[in-house]
Write a protein that holds these residues in place. Structure first.
Motif, PDB file in Angstrom:
ATOM      1  N   SER A 196      -4.193  -3.655 -10.265  1.00  0.00           N
ATOM      2  CA  SER A 196      -5.859  -3.847 -10.217  1.00  0.00           C
ATOM      3  C   SER A 196      -5.411  -1.875 -10.693  1.00  0.00           C
ATOM      4  O   SER A 196      -4.668  -1.285 -10.472  1.00  0.00           O
ATOM      5  N   ASN A 197      -7.043  -1.215 -11.059  1.00  0.00           N
ATOM      6  CA  ASN A 197      -6.706   0.007 -10.932  1.00  0.00           C
ATOM      7  C   ASN A 197      -6.559   0.941  -9.873  1.00  0.00           C
ATOM      8  O   ASN A 197      -6.173   1.779 -10.434  1.00  0.00           O
ATOM      9  N   PHE A 198      -7.176   0.693  -8.812  1.00  0.00           N
ATOM     10  CA  PHE A 198      -6.885   1.240  -7.074  1.00  0.00           C
ATOM     11  C   PHE A 198      -6.301   0.457  -6.084  1.00  0.00           C
ATOM     12  O   PHE A 198      -5.918   0.769  -5.560  1.00  0.00           O
ATOM     13  N   GLY A 199      -5.624  -0.989  -6.567  1.00  0.00           N
ATOM     14  CA  GLY A 199      -4.762  -2.157  -5.978  1.00  0.00           C
ATOM     15  C   GLY A 199      -6.206  -2.365  -5.240  1.00  0.00           C
ATOM     16  O   GLY A 199      -7.941  -2.630  -5.196  1.00  0.00           O
ATOM     17  N   GLN A 200      -5.870  -3.765  -4.184  1.00  0.00           N
ATOM     18  CA  GLN A 200      -6.749  -4.807  -3.846  1.00  0.00           C
ATOM     19  C   GLN A 200      -7.491  -4.933  -2.519  1.00  0.00           C
ATOM     20  O   GLN A 200      -8.099  -5.180  -1.409  1.00  0.00           O
ATOM     21  N   THR A 201      -7.217  -2.965  -1.919  1.00  0.00           N
ATOM     22  CA  THR A 201      -7.793  -2.516  -0.492  1.00  0.00           C
ATOM     23  C   THR A 201      -8.116  -0.926  -0.956  1.00  0.00           C
ATOM     24  O   THR A 201      -8.202   0.034  -2.198  1.00  0.00           O
ATOM     25  N   GLY A 202      -8.533  -0.918   0.052  1.00  0.00           N
ATOM     26  CA  GLY A 202      -8.873   1.267   0.147  1.00  0.00           C
ATOM     27  C   GLY A 202     -10.932   1.194  -0.445  1.00  0.00           C
ATOM     28  O   GLY A 202     -11.403   0.504  -0.905  1.00  0.00           O
ATOM     29  N   PRO A 262       4.190   1.890  -6.140  1.00  0.00           N
ATOM     30  CA  PRO A 262       2.936   1.757  -6.650  1.00  0.00           C
ATOM     31  C   PRO A 262       2.802  -0.022  -6.590  1.00  0.00           C
ATOM     32  O   PRO A 262       2.088  -0.873  -6.680  1.00  0.00           O
ATOM     33  N   TRP A 263       3.818  -0.549  -5.133  1.00  0.00           N
ATOM     34  CA  TRP A 263       3.580  -2.078  -5.071  1.00  0.00           C
ATOM     35  C   TRP A 263       3.306  -2.441  -3.291  1.00  0.00           C
ATOM     36  O   TRP A 263       3.971  -1.838  -3.001  1.00  0.00           O
ATOM     37  N   ARG A 264       2.851  -3.528  -3.195  1.00  0.00           N
ATOM     38  CA  ARG A 264       2.819  -4.076  -1.843  1.00  0.00           C
ATOM     39  C   ARG A 264       3.037  -5.590  -1.860  1.00  0.00           C
ATOM     40  O   ARG A 264       2.777  -5.898  -3.129  1.00  0.00           O
ATOM     41  N   PHE A 265       3.924  -6.015  -1.315  1.00  0.00           N
ATOM     42  CA  PHE A 265       4.279  -7.550  -0.846  1.00  0.00           C
ATOM     43  C   PHE A 265       3.839  -7.417   0.357  1.00  0.00           C
ATOM     44  O   PHE A 265       3.886  -7.049   1.002  1.00  0.00           O
ATOM     45  N   SER A 266       2.905  -9.377  -0.201  1.00  0.00           N
ATOM     46  CA  SER A 266       2.784  -9.904   1.173  1.00  0.00           C
ATOM     47  C   SER A 266       3.537 -10.131   1.990  1.00  0.00           C
ATOM     48  O   SER A 266       3.736 -10.296   3.079  1.00  0.00           O
ATOM     49  N   SER A 267       4.944 -10.662   1.793  1.00  0.00           N
ATOM     50  CA  SER A 267       5.872 -11.163   2.810  1.00  0.00           C
ATOM     51  C   SER A 267       6.916  -9.633   3.102  1.00  0.00           C
ATOM     52  O   SER A 267       7.867 -10.066   3.877  1.00  0.00           O
ATOM     53  N   SER A 268       6.635  -8.507   2.920  1.00  0.00           N
ATOM     54  CA  SER A 268       7.138  -7.865   3.467  1.00  0.00           C
ATOM     55  C   SER A 268       7.025  -6.442   3.726  1.00  0.00           C
ATOM     56  O   SER A 268       6.061  -5.857   2.232  1.00  0.00           O
ATOM     57  N   GLN A 269       6.893  -6.053   4.481  1.00  0.00           N
ATOM     58  CA  GLN A 269       5.887  -4.422   4.867  1.00  0.00           C
ATOM     59  C   GLN A 269       7.853  -3.392   4.895  1.00  0.00           C
ATOM     60  O   GLN A 269       8.646  -4.073   5.519  1.00  0.00           O
ATOM     61  N   VAL A 270       7.248  -2.287   3.863  1.00  0.00           N
ATOM     62  CA  VAL A 270       8.875  -2.174   3.897  1.00  0.00           C
ATOM     63  C   VAL A 270       8.172  -0.697   4.463  1.00  0.00           C
ATOM     64  O   VAL A 270       7.680  -0.045   5.028  1.00  0.00           O
ATOM     65  N   PRO A 271       9.639  -0.479   5.265  1.00  0.00           N
ATOM     66  CA  PRO A 271       9.977   0.370   6.436  1.00  0.00           C
ATOM     67  C   PRO A 271       9.412   2.083   6.019  1.00  0.00           C
ATOM     68  O   PRO A 271       9.979   1.594   5.042  1.00  0.00           O
ATOM     69  N   THR A 272       9.035   2.895   6.715  1.00  0.00           N
ATOM     70  CA  THR A 272       9.455   4.310   6.652  1.00  0.00           C
ATOM     71  C   THR A 272      10.627   4.187   6.038  1.00  0.00           C
ATOM     72  O   THR A 272      11.986   4.134   6.893  1.00  0.00           O
ATOM     73  N   PRO A 273      10.944   5.021   5.038  1.00  0.00           N
ATOM     74  CA  PRO A 273      12.956   4.910   4.682  1.00  0.00           C
ATOM     75  C   PRO A 273      13.775   6.229   5.873  1.00  0.00           C
ATOM     76  O   PRO A 273      12.674   7.100   5.882  1.00  0.00           O
ATOM     77  N   ARG A 274      14.546   6.475   5.749  1.00  0.00           N
ATOM     78  CA  ARG A 274      14.779   7.367   6.059  1.00  0.00           C
ATOM     79  C   ARG A 274      15.051   8.884   4.962  1.00  0.00           C
ATOM     80  O   ARG A 274      14.768   8.244   4.078  1.00  0.00           O
ATOM     81  N   VAL A 291      -0.200  -4.380  -7.280  1.00  0.00           N
ATOM     82  CA  VAL A 291       0.107  -3.327  -8.388  1.00  0.00           C
ATOM     83  C   VAL A 291      -1.291  -2.353  -8.636  1.00  0.00           C
ATOM     84  O   VAL A 291      -1.475  -3.091  -9.289  1.00  0.00           O
ATOM     85  N   SER A 292      -1.050  -1.333  -8.234  1.00  0.00           N
ATOM     86  CA  SER A 292      -2.534  -0.942  -8.389  1.00  0.00           C
ATOM     87  C   SER A 292      -1.973   0.179  -9.918  1.00  0.00           C
ATOM     88  O   SER A 292      -0.542   1.718  -9.445  1.00  0.00           O
ATOM     89  N   VAL A 293      -2.718   1.035 -10.543  1.00  0.00           N
ATOM     90  CA  VAL A 293      -2.780   1.680 -11.450  1.00  0.00           C
ATOM     91  C   VAL A 293      -2.238   3.165 -11.521  1.00  0.00           C
ATOM     92  O   VAL A 293      -1.358   4.116 -11.773  1.00  0.00           O
ATOM     93  N   MET A 294      -3.396   3.272 -10.200  1.00  0.00           N
ATOM     94  CA  MET A 294      -3.373   4.585  -9.440  1.00  0.00           C
ATOM     95  C   MET A 294      -1.783   4.667  -8.992  1.00  0.00           C
ATOM     96  O   MET A 294      -1.377   6.355  -9.033  1.00  0.00           O
ATOM     97  N   GLU A 295      -1.222   4.045  -8.364  1.00  0.00           N
ATOM     98  CA  GLU A 295      -0.233   3.954  -7.658  1.00  0.00           C
ATOM     99  C   GLU A 295       0.430   4.566  -8.214  1.00  0.00           C
ATOM    100  O   GLU A 295       2.012   5.319  -8.062  1.00  0.00           O
ATOM    101  N   SER A 296       1.248   3.310  -9.472  1.00  0.00           N
ATOM    102  CA  SER A 296       1.790   3.293 -10.784  1.00  0.00           C
ATOM    103  C   SER A 296       2.431   5.185 -10.998  1.00  0.00           C
ATOM    104  O   SER A 296       3.423   5.619 -11.324  1.00  0.00           O
ATOM    105  N   MET A 297       1.009   5.632 -12.072  1.00  0.00           N
ATOM    106  CA  MET A 297       1.108   6.633 -11.890  1.00  0.00           C
ATOM    107  C   MET A 297       1.295   8.008 -11.033  1.00  0.00           C
ATOM    108  O   MET A 297       2.017   9.277 -10.974  1.00  0.00           O
TER     109      MET A 297
END
Lengths: 401, 457
Positions: free
Chosen positions: A134-140, B369-381, A207-213
């Motif tokens: 989506s353009n901005f993600g599923q939240t926010g 740019p992506w979120r996974f419902s099954s895993s929350q990526v922890p704050t990186p070192r 997956v967000s278009v804005m965040e990808s860019m």
């Protein structure tokens, strides 16, 4: 899961539903298809939006002649399905039971109405990986804002840095933000499928278009976060390197990042460039205007490909500005068999851009052109879902398929 | 805590500069153990030392440990381990051979001749470990007449076609910012490596991936190429206007270098725009009656819209338009992006805590740019200290002895500080502003970002 024999494409055996329209989701699933996945494209009865988007072959608007559609949907099978009807959604959820992956790019607020919300799809198949672009993600707060490529380039800050400092920020052509979201969706989908090997479970990928860019803003965000500086577009004058410069018959990009600056002075035949003012990167920036004048003068004697090859042979990384006709003539792309001939029953034959990356096994294959609208309805609903002939014609009559 | 998707995967990363280090940073985010192989003599090729604008350093001060203080380096190398090696000496090559034996993935971006010279190209690696997955990234790929040409996004981006397709109306080609091609290749490499890992899990077989920036870049511009193949049409430059939609442009807003992007794609959005502009009568104006008429009269439209936007803040104008259903957005600069309410609400930025001895402190950094419902990526070192894992990796993992380590130290193979390489000098901020390399400078950026705890967002 552990046969020792090579299989077709690296992704062969992976079953994918493309319930997306336009660019981002179709590009994502085309990449999966290119490397062997079995992709079924599910279109509304009137067809993917891209079918009505130009340019068209012969500039003739026609559902089977949209160039973006033809490019984005090779190697897929295609069916039509009306997700506004309950029966249509029922069929989609049956298909979801067949699939490993479903990719969609509906506006988040509309996904539920079309049976594309994750909760419903998970009930249909708990092992399904659902990738939502989506353009901005599923939240926010911007979740339901409207956007096109232009808007995403603006909000992601990409645009603020593109173009000239004394003019307005500039966008790229050819919907690049949607392609960037598409490749990110392919990458993230594969991560989720790989995770499924260990857990046995599907999941929802956002997956967000804005965040990808926005992820391209490495230098600009670090400059602000570390020292409070706001990066900008290129200054109007005084940047002769790593930027586009005119030469005798076109444009090139000279670079001063490799080799010594003396190598550049020798290549251009300009003794003046050996002036100590220009000896360091800092000096070249501070004395940029004088440097630019010298470089422009020298480049006026060069043809673009002559200097491109001569510089690269001296291990200077120069670029040359090329358009589509140059690519089709490019000896390098030809030697790598980049272009593939595709014959489409309505649009005709053309050479399509091919392999994104080469793999020593299971690499890119062009198997078939983009599907005609509803071309595989019989095959998919009959063989994959096992619907009888009678039911199929009834669904046709009801405009479900 | 759920497991991360790539836990248990070990990546040996020989790559330098931008595209490939960024790629493997995402693998580290996803749980892979990424071992960054650096060379004490060769750091100039990576972002630790950087160029004149290759910093940024905290408050523009390189400082004593300058190679641990570069903001770009940390974004590109977060979450990795670092070892130092020199492949030109036998001990260095031996260490790499042992690393291959215990790695799932090898990543490198040397010009094609280098790994061959070390007898460490794919056919050789495969002898060491048959199921190894190797990814090589170069400017032009390992075959073809340009194979030995160098690769760098600044030069490659226009070469693979973006330059020709973008520019102000009637003007020369222009460049997409931010070393665009580098990032196309970062994303492409994630897709390719994940596909290869899946293939290996199903077949037990490894493979080699040839990632060519030129060919890869062209692959994102297929619509433009096919328009030529079918219709003989070459590139055209439209500025921020669109082939079919109008109005579709950027318009000035209140303040210095403030802009809003507006794109009207159908009649509904057009009528909504007329309302927001306070010109409902424009809805019935025959000059703007349909998309074709609007496209023909877009010069007039652009003037009318600019007259409205120029008195407004770019966010305010965008909120008003979006509330009415018109696609619009402020053109954010990096300050705007880092403080944007949507990005903050999404938790997009990682807040990285740097070790006290580097004096970097706590800084926000780009996320994923992506979120996974099954895993929350922890704050990186943060990016690793140079050579911090030398003894852990070389001794404990690869079995080098104390004596071996002593010898390698003497030969300047292993260590924790760069030997040679140009140390970049920070150009004073006033000079950067004068040269237009910076649009603006906020002495109070820490408060604005909430670095010290008090967030403005």
């Amino acid at each position: 899961m552990s046969e020792a024999e090579p299989i077709g494409g690296v992704l062969s055996g992976l079953r994918v539903l493309d319930v997306g329209q336009g660019v981002s989701a179709p590009f994502c699933t085309r990449l999966l298809a290119d490397y062997g996945a079995d992709v079924i494209k599910v279109e509304p009865p009137e067809g993917d939006l891209a079918r009505r988007t130009g340019p068209f072959v012969g500039d003739e608007p026609h559902l089977e002649k949209s160039i973006p559609f033809l490019f984005l949907n090779t190697n897929k099978r295609g069916v039509t399905l009306n997700l506004r009807a309950e029966t249509g959604r029922g069929l989609l959820h049956k298909l979801a039971g067949w699939a490993d992956v479903l990719v969609e790019n509906t506006e988040p607020r509309q996904a539920g109405d079309l049976g594309l919300d994750y909760e419903t799809l998970r009930q249909a198949n708990p092992r399904l990986v659902v990738t939502s672009i989506s353009n901005f993600g599923q939240t926010g707060p911007y979740r339901d804002w409207k956007a096109t490529d232009l808007i995403s380039c603006a909000l992601s800050s990409h645009m603020y840095l593109s173009g000239d400092a004394d003019k307005e920020p500039l966008r790229n052509a050819l919907s690049q933000s949607l392609y960037v979201a598409g490749i990110n969706a392919s990458a993230a989908t594969m991560v989720a499928i790989y995770h499924r090997l260990a857990t046995g479970e599907g999941q929802h990928v956002d997956v967000s278009v804005m965040e990808s860019m926005a992820c391209h803003l490495v230098q600009a965000t670090a400059t602000y976060a570390f020292m409070g500086g706001v990066r900008r577009r290129r200054p109007h004058k005084g940047v002769p390197f790593e930027e586009i410069m005119p030469c005798q018959d076109g444009y090139i990009v000279p670079s001063a990042q490799t080799q010594t600056f003396e190598t550049i002075a020798d290549l251009l035949g300009l003794e003046e460039l050996k002036d100590p003012r220009f000896a360091t990167p800092e000096g070249r920036i501070i004395n940029g205007v004088a440097l630019e004048e010298l470089v422009l003068k020298a480049l006026a004697h060069w043809k673009r490909y002559d200097i491109f090859h001569e510089a690269n042979n001296r291990r200077l990384v120069f670029g040359v500005i090329q358009g589509p006709e140059d690519f089709y003539r490019c000896p390098h792309l030809r030697a790598r068999d980049y272009f593939v001939k595709v014959r489409h029953p309505v649009a005709g034959e053309a050479e399509y851009p091919g392999e994104l990356v080469h793999m020593t096994e299971g690499s890119y294959q062009m198997r078939c052109p983009a599907p005609l609208l509803g071309e595989h309805n019989g095959e998919v609903y009959g063989r994959v879902l096992g619907l009888c002939h009678e039911k199929l014609s009834r669904f046709r009559g009801l405009s479900i398929i | 805590m759920t497991t991360l998707p790539l836990e248990g995967i070990r990546v040996t990363d020989l790559s330098r500069v931008f595209a490939m280090p960024y790629f493997t940073a995402f693998l580290a985010d996803l749980g892979a153990e990424v071992i960054k192989v650096e060379g004490l003599q060769f750091l100039g090729a990576d972002t630790r030392l950087g160029g004149p604008f290759g910093g940024p350093f905290p408050d523009n001060i390189p400082g004593e440990l300058h190679w641990e203080r570069n903001g770009v380096f940390h974004t590109l190398n977060r979450g990795k381990r670092s070892i130092t090696l020199d492949l030109n000496v036998p001990d260095g090559l031996e260490a790499l051979r042992r690393l291959v034996l215990v790695s799932d993935v090898i990543v490198e971006n040397f010009t094609p001749r280098i790994m061959k010279r070390f007898n460490m190209d794919y056919p050789n690696l495969r002898q060491l470990r048959p199921d190894i997955i190797m990814l090589s990234n170069t400017g032009y790929g390992h075959t073809g007449p340009f194979a030995n040409y160098g690769g760098m996004a600044a030069a490659l981006e226009p070469t693979h076609g973006t330059g020709a397709f973008m520019g102000y109306r009637g003007g020369p080609p222009n460049k997409f910012a931010n070393s665009y091609t580098d990032f196309l290749m970062s994303w492409t490499a994630i897709f390719a490596i994940m596909s290869a890992l899946l293939y290996r899990a199903r077949t037990g077989r490894g493979l080699w991936i040839d990632v060519a920036m030129y060919q890869g870049g062209v692959s994102f511009l297929g619509e433009g190429l096919l328009d030529y193949a079918f219709n003989g049409r070459t590139e055209r430059r439209l500025g921020n206007r669109h082939e079919y939609y109008a109005p579709h442009n950027t318009y000035p807003c209140r303040g210095k270098d403030r802009w809003i992007a507006i794109a009207v794609t159908n009649d509904e959005e057009w009528h909504a725009l007329c309302q927001v502009l306070g010109k409902p009568e424009m809805s019935h104006d025959p000059r703007f009656a349909d998309p074709v008429e609007r496209w023909k009269h877009q010069d007039e439209l652009d003037d009318i819209i600019a007259a409205w936007t120029s008195g407004l803040d770019h966010y305010e104008a965008a909120y008003r338009l979006q509330a009415a259903g018109v696609p619009a957005g402020p053109v954010l600069d990096s300050r705007g992006l880092l403080t944007d309410p949507h990005m903050r609400a999404r938790g997009f930025f990682d807040w990285i805590e740097h070790p006290p001895e580097t004096g970097v402190g706590r800084r926000p950094q780009l996320g994923r740019p992506w979120r996974f419902s099954s895993s929350q990526v922890p704050t990186p070192r943060p990016g690793p200290r140079l050579g911090e894992a030398n003894s852990f990796i070389l001794q404990e993992l690869l079995g080098f002895t104390q004596a071996d380590m002593g010898r390698m130290k003497e030969q300047n193979i292993i260590g924790n500080a760069p030997l040679g390489g140009r140390i970049s000098q920070a150009i004073p901020i006033e000079k950067q502003l004068e040269l237009e390399r910076l649009a603006d400078y906020d002495p109070d950026y820490r408060q604005r970002l909430g670095i010290d705890g008090a967030s403005t967002a």
